[in-house]
Structure formats: C-alpha cells, structure tokens
Design an enzyme around this catalytic site. Sequence first.
Site, mmCIF file in Angstrom:
data_model
loop_
_atom_site.group_PDB
_atom_site.id
_atom_site.type_symbol
_atom_site.label_atom_id
_atom_site.label_comp_id
_atom_site.label_asym_id
_atom_site.label_seq_id
_atom_site.Cartn_x
_atom_site.Cartn_y
_atom_site.Cartn_z
ATOM 1 N N TYR A 177 0.824 -1.208 0.000
ATOM 2 C CA TYR A 177 0.000 0.000 0.000
ATOM 3 C C TYR A 177 0.861 1.262 0.000
ATOM 4 O O TYR A 177 0.646 2.185 -0.792
ATOM 5 C CB TYR A 177 -0.923 -0.008 1.218
ATOM 6 C CG TYR A 177 -1.785 1.223 1.359
ATOM 7 C CD1 TYR A 177 -2.817 1.480 0.464
ATOM 8 C CD2 TYR A 177 -1.555 2.138 2.392
ATOM 9 C CE1 TYR A 177 -3.610 2.624 0.597
ATOM 10 C CE2 TYR A 177 -2.346 3.270 2.528
ATOM 11 C CZ TYR A 177 -3.368 3.512 1.627
ATOM 12 O OH TYR A 177 -4.149 4.639 1.760
ATOM 13 N N THR A 214 -13.449 5.799 6.260
ATOM 14 C CA THR A 214 -14.077 5.290 5.047
ATOM 15 C C THR A 214 -13.948 3.780 5.000
ATOM 16 O O THR A 214 -13.320 3.143 5.846
ATOM 17 C CB THR A 214 -13.404 5.871 3.784
ATOM 18 O OG1 THR A 214 -12.086 5.298 3.649
ATOM 19 C CG2 THR A 214 -13.293 7.378 3.851
#
Length: 296
Positions: A177, A214
């Site tokens: 990531y 989120t």
Amino acid sequence: MCENTVLPKQNGRVAIVTGGTRGMGYETARHLAGLGMHVVIAGNEREEGAAAVRRIQEEDVEGKVEFVFLDLTSLKCVRQFARAFKDRGLPLHVLLNNAGTMMVPERQTEDGFEFHFTLNYLGHFLLTNLLLGTLKRSGRHGGCSRIINMSSATHYAGVVDMEDLNRRICYSSHGAYSQSKLALVLFTYYLQEQLTAGCFPVTVNAVDPGMVDTALYNNLWSLAQALKRPVAKTLFRTPAEGASISIYAAAAPDMEGVGACYLYNSLKTQSSDSSYDAELQARLWKKSCELVGLQG
C-alpha cells in the site's frame, strides 16, 4: 479546505472522479456537481454508482452527474473507458484519481500485477496518460486543466522496489500500500515536469486527506477494527472533511497554474525525501510505460 475559501462556479467544466460512488470520492463528486460541473463518476460497482447519481441529483445540483463503469485493476477496461470518453467529444478539465484500496491480502490482477500497485497507481497512470491529450486541449493558460492524485501519509514509509514492484519476493499489505502511494507522488512530480517543459496548460498535484473514516479500513484485521470504532469519531475525519482537500485542489482559484505540490490541509507540504528523487521518478515512469504498453 479553509473555512473562508469561496469556490467559484464551475459551469461548463467536466470532471472525472474515480471511486466516486462512496466515501471521499462521492463527497467530492457531489460538491463539484453542486458547483456546476459535469461530473463523471467512474467506478466498478454499477448499482452503487446508480444510487450515488440518484442521491446527488436529488439535491437539485446545478451540474450534471453520471456513472460510467471502470475497473482500474483491468488495463483493458481502463483503455475501453478512455476510448469511450474520448469518443463522446467532451472536454476534460479535472481528473481526480481518487479510487484506492488498502491492506488487502496478497492477490494479483488479471494482468498479473499486485493488486494495490494496480488499483492505486498503475491503472491511474494509464488512465491519465490516455486522457492527457484531452486534458491538454481542454485547458488554457489562466484556466488550466487539473489532475489530482490521491496519496496518503503512508507514502512517507513507502519504498519503491524497482526490482520487485509486484512484491513477490516479500509481501506485506502495508508495504504494498505504501509503495503504491509513494508511486503516485513520484508520478505527480515527473508528469508536472514534462507538462511544464512542454508549456501545456495542465497542472498535477498530490493530496493527502489525512485519516478518514471510510471503507478503506474495512480490510484491517479484526482487533484493529474493534479499536478503530470508538476512536473514529475523535481521530478520524469524516468523508466530507477528507474530500475538502480534493475539492480545493480541483476548484480553488489560488491553485490556478500551481502544480507539483503535495497538499495536506490545503497547505503545500514537504513529501518524503525519496519522492523528490528525479532518477527514481524517471525510472518508475519508464517502467510503468513498459508495464501498460505505452511509449515512454
């Protein structure tokens, strides 16, 4: 976005927001449509996309909003999306590369690339390059087209391993990531240099929305999720708060003609030392072109 920042109407301008069906992408699309933009929400969930469009239209926004399918993990699909958009003859003033994934278990895309690297970076690299001609033609000096890449503070811990971009030798979801988010910053700076050298009316910036509550965090292991819930309201920003920096980059007058910035809290911030490595920027650009089949 500063509380006293007044954004001008954006009527006649066209934006593409990837990952615009939920979270920060949705809030960005909603706000840009409210300013009068024609917003194309690009995402890989058709029902979710249709629902997002309905919700925005119910607010009676000035602009137009629509959903178009795009799977950024498929280079073929990215090409189809770009071809279909260009065939419509629309201008393009804002490309917001917002879609992303975080901390997923090791997996490969249909093209054989690591999932974070493709969805967060390589798919957006290809999409941007395929739409670059339209962005150049749509911009003008005093009214530049804008490309916004969604990075993250994790890029500071990122290492771009040019010998193992797909992380096959030693995989960690955090390493994959953070590499993808650093790659976006390297891409931002290199592309802006090329555009400036060619005197093209297009700017490129990277934004860091901070910690936002989120669906990205859905892939955290269960204990981390349990710990996250009670602190989310105090430590995490809402999607609307996180989106404010993308909206600022896309529409604020004081960002006109300004590129190669890393924006956090709407302020130009120093990104990682490695992100300014010109040799690494060039090597990643060349390798990315090879991976997606573009001329360097």
